[in-house]
Design a protein around this motif. Structure first.
Motif, PDB file in Angstrom:
ATOM      1  N   ASP B  31       0.851  -1.185   0.000  1.00 37.02           N
ATOM      2  CA  ASP B  31       0.000   0.000   0.000  1.00 37.02           C
ATOM      3  C   ASP B  31       0.890   1.240   0.000  1.00 37.02           C
ATOM      4  O   ASP B  31       1.998   1.217   0.541  1.00 37.02           O
ATOM      5  CB  ASP B  31      -0.904   0.026   1.231  1.00 37.02           C
ATOM      6  CG  ASP B  31      -1.837  -1.185   1.271  1.00 37.02           C
ATOM      7  OD1 ASP B  31      -1.812  -1.967   0.306  1.00 37.02           O
ATOM      8  OD2 ASP B  31      -2.571  -1.330   2.253  1.00 37.02           O
ATOM      9  N   SER B  56      -9.629   4.102  -8.892  1.00 33.14           N
ATOM     10  CA  SER B  56     -10.533   3.930  -7.775  1.00 33.14           C
ATOM     11  C   SER B  56     -11.966   3.746  -8.251  1.00 33.14           C
ATOM     12  O   SER B  56     -12.677   2.842  -7.803  1.00 33.14           O
ATOM     13  CB  SER B  56     -10.417   5.144  -6.858  1.00 33.14           C
ATOM     14  OG  SER B  56     -11.217   4.977  -5.727  1.00 33.14           O
ATOM     15  N   SER B  62      -8.528   0.827  -3.769  1.00 29.55           N
ATOM     16  CA  SER B  62      -9.348   1.564  -2.817  1.00 29.55           C
ATOM     17  C   SER B  62      -8.444   2.595  -2.160  1.00 29.55           C
ATOM     18  O   SER B  62      -7.226   2.443  -2.155  1.00 29.55           O
ATOM     19  CB  SER B  62      -9.919   0.615  -1.760  1.00 29.55           C
ATOM     20  OG  SER B  62      -8.870  -0.045  -1.089  1.00 29.55           O
ATOM     21  N   GLN B  63      -9.059   3.641  -1.646  1.00 28.19           N
ATOM     22  CA  GLN B  63      -8.280   4.696  -1.008  1.00 28.19           C
ATOM     23  C   GLN B  63      -8.877   4.992   0.353  1.00 28.19           C
ATOM     24  O   GLN B  63     -10.084   5.167   0.490  1.00 28.19           O
ATOM     25  CB  GLN B  63      -8.288   5.962  -1.882  1.00 28.19           C
ATOM     26  CG  GLN B  63      -7.601   5.772  -3.222  1.00 28.19           C
ATOM     27  CD  GLN B  63      -7.564   7.058  -4.028  1.00 28.19           C
ATOM     28  OE1 GLN B  63      -8.564   7.521  -4.537  1.00 28.19           O
ATOM     29  NE2 GLN B  63      -6.383   7.650  -4.124  1.00 28.19           N
ATOM     30  N   GLU B  64      -7.995   5.054   1.345  1.00 27.90           N
ATOM     31  CA  GLU B  64      -8.456   5.334   2.702  1.00 27.90           C
ATOM     32  C   GLU B  64      -7.610   6.451   3.296  1.00 27.90           C
ATOM     33  O   GLU B  64      -6.387   6.363   3.314  1.00 27.90           O
ATOM     34  CB  GLU B  64      -8.339   4.074   3.560  1.00 27.90           C
ATOM     35  CG  GLU B  64      -8.891   4.234   4.969  1.00 27.90           C
ATOM     36  CD  GLU B  64      -8.347   3.162   5.905  1.00 27.90           C
ATOM     37  OE1 GLU B  64      -8.635   3.225   7.112  1.00 27.90           O
ATOM     38  OE2 GLU B  64      -7.596   2.277   5.423  1.00 27.90           O
ATOM     39  N   ARG B  65      -8.304   7.497   3.733  1.00 30.72           N
ATOM     40  CA  ARG B  65      -7.598   8.640   4.316  1.00 30.72           C
ATOM     41  C   ARG B  65      -7.311   8.354   5.783  1.00 30.72           C
ATOM     42  O   ARG B  65      -8.211   8.029   6.552  1.00 30.72           O
ATOM     43  CB  ARG B  65      -8.470   9.880   4.169  1.00 30.72           C
ATOM     44  CG  ARG B  65      -7.880  11.125   4.791  1.00 30.72           C
ATOM     45  CD  ARG B  65      -8.330  12.366   4.019  1.00 30.72           C
ATOM     46  NE  ARG B  65      -7.192  13.186   3.681  1.00 30.72           N
ATOM     47  CZ  ARG B  65      -7.055  13.891   2.567  1.00 30.72           C
ATOM     48  NH1 ARG B  65      -7.999  13.837   1.667  1.00 30.72           N
ATOM     49  NH2 ARG B  65      -5.986  14.617   2.358  1.00 30.72           N
ATOM     50  N   ARG B  66      -6.043   8.489   6.167  1.00 26.69           N
ATOM     51  CA  ARG B  66      -5.680   8.372   7.589  1.00 26.69           C
ATOM     52  C   ARG B  66      -4.819   9.568   7.917  1.00 26.69           C
ATOM     53  O   ARG B  66      -3.701   9.669   7.412  1.00 26.69           O
ATOM     54  CB  ARG B  66      -4.932   7.059   7.863  1.00 26.69           C
ATOM     55  CG  ARG B  66      -5.830   6.026   8.522  1.00 26.69           C
ATOM     56  CD  ARG B  66      -5.138   4.905   9.261  1.00 26.69           C
ATOM     57  NE  ARG B  66      -3.996   4.317   8.580  1.00 26.69           N
ATOM     58  CZ  ARG B  66      -4.061   3.312   7.691  1.00 26.69           C
ATOM     59  NH1 ARG B  66      -5.236   2.799   7.363  1.00 26.69           N
ATOM     60  NH2 ARG B  66      -2.969   2.838   7.138  1.00 26.69           N
ATOM     61  N   LYS B  70      -3.423   9.764   2.335  1.00 23.77           N
ATOM     62  CA  LYS B  70      -4.447   8.912   1.770  1.00 23.77           C
ATOM     63  C   LYS B  70      -3.758   7.658   1.247  1.00 23.77           C
ATOM     64  O   LYS B  70      -2.910   7.734   0.361  1.00 23.77           O
ATOM     65  CB  LYS B  70      -5.108   9.649   0.606  1.00 23.77           C
ATOM     66  CG  LYS B  70      -6.448   9.109   0.196  1.00 23.77           C
ATOM     67  CD  LYS B  70      -7.051  10.064  -0.821  1.00 23.77           C
ATOM     68  CE  LYS B  70      -8.494   9.763  -1.108  1.00 23.77           C
ATOM     69  NZ  LYS B  70      -9.049  10.772  -2.021  1.00 23.77           N
ATOM     70  N   CYS B  72      -3.382   4.116  -0.663  1.00 22.72           N
ATOM     71  CA  CYS B  72      -3.934   3.437  -1.831  1.00 22.72           C
ATOM     72  C   CYS B  72      -3.616   1.963  -1.737  1.00 22.72           C
ATOM     73  O   CYS B  72      -2.488   1.575  -1.452  1.00 22.72           O
ATOM     74  CB  CYS B  72      -3.311   3.997  -3.111  1.00 22.72           C
ATOM     75  SG  CYS B  72      -3.478   5.766  -3.243  1.00 22.72           S
ATOM     76  N   LYS B  73      -4.631   1.155  -2.028  1.00 27.20           N
ATOM     77  CA  LYS B  73      -4.509  -0.281  -1.857  1.00 27.20           C
ATOM     78  C   LYS B  73      -5.058  -0.976  -3.093  1.00 27.20           C
ATOM     79  O   LYS B  73      -6.108  -0.619  -3.605  1.00 27.20           O
ATOM     80  CB  LYS B  73      -5.324  -0.678  -0.617  1.00 27.20           C
ATOM     81  CG  LYS B  73      -5.402  -2.151  -0.311  1.00 27.20           C
ATOM     82  CD  LYS B  73      -6.053  -2.342   1.057  1.00 27.20           C
ATOM     83  CE  LYS B  73      -6.603  -3.746   1.262  1.00 27.20           C
ATOM     84  NZ  LYS B  73      -5.837  -4.808   0.641  1.00 27.20           N
TER      85      LYS B  73
END
Lengths: 119, 119
Positions: B31, B56, B62-66, B70, B72-73
């Motif tokens: 990721d 996406s 998929s993208q997840e903001r932390r 952000k 990317c997976k």
DNA sequence: GGCATATTCAACCAAATGGTTGACGAATGA
DNA sequence: TCATTCGTCAACCATTTGGTTGAATATGCC
């Protein structure tokens, strides 16, 4: 992997259009003349001719002129590289070309014995 | 087959760009944050951001903001339908879409036990 | 020869694509 | 608080794409 990049561009681009995929499906049944390919579509013969040109340049079909009609023939081998490229990603575990080939071989030789837990 | 047409459009279109395929390959390793994805490319962060948006929307990542980054997976399952579509052509010819689907079903339910003669 | 058929060519068009730049909002940390 | 980092947005641009039409080029048939 980078060396076949351009070919992959062309292949995937060719596959990205629903009309072109429909044409490929039609050709799965049988070879066809350009006019006959065009018949079911609601667009000009010229447009179909262009689509066929794109498929041809991508190597997905071949075209041979016999008399005044040009026959279009599916060339499924061209899908192979793209298919293999896709296999290199994750679902590799699940959709394994190699495993599938073995599966086919087993099924062809042994009948339905190849299915582990069919219900 | 026609029902998944639009999804196939999107998937193949997303795969038709070498930058996007390169990104997918990078994500195969691990990721990554958007900035890190962009780093090796000679184009703006905005351009990469757009490519990631396309991947996406195609479901390929998929993208997840932390926090402010952000992640990317890779989402390899999205390749599955396209892969199956391609398998219906190819060296397996018409025969084997059916066999292939059985194969998939068996493999999914049975895990690695599904391989007939693994060596 | 002359007409119909099969296909492509040339020119054009609207929309989509892949890129740029500059400004912006939101989280981080000194 | 204030500068910095991460990422997106908006506007713009050139090129490509997918389609159109009308003319042109072969080929086949009476």
């Amino acid at each position: 992997m980078a060396c076949m990049s351009e070919q992959l561009d062309i292949t995937f681009q060719a596959l990205a259009d629903p009309t072109r995929r429909a044409i490929l499906s039609m050709l799965l049944e049988d070879d066809m003349a350009v006019t006959d390919v065009a018949e079911p579509f609601e667009m000009s013969l010229t447009a179909i001719s262009k689509h066929l040109g794109i498929l041809s340049r991508a190597g997905l079909i071949s075209q041979e002129r016999r008399g005044r009609v040009k026959w279009c023939k599916l060339e499924p081998d061209a899908l192979r590289d793209a298919s293999i490229w896709m296999q290199s990603f994750g679902q590799f575990e699940a959709v394994n070309l190699d495993a599938f080939e073995k599966f086919l071989a087993a099924e062809l030789s042994g009948g339905d014995a190849a299915l582990p837990n069919e219900d």
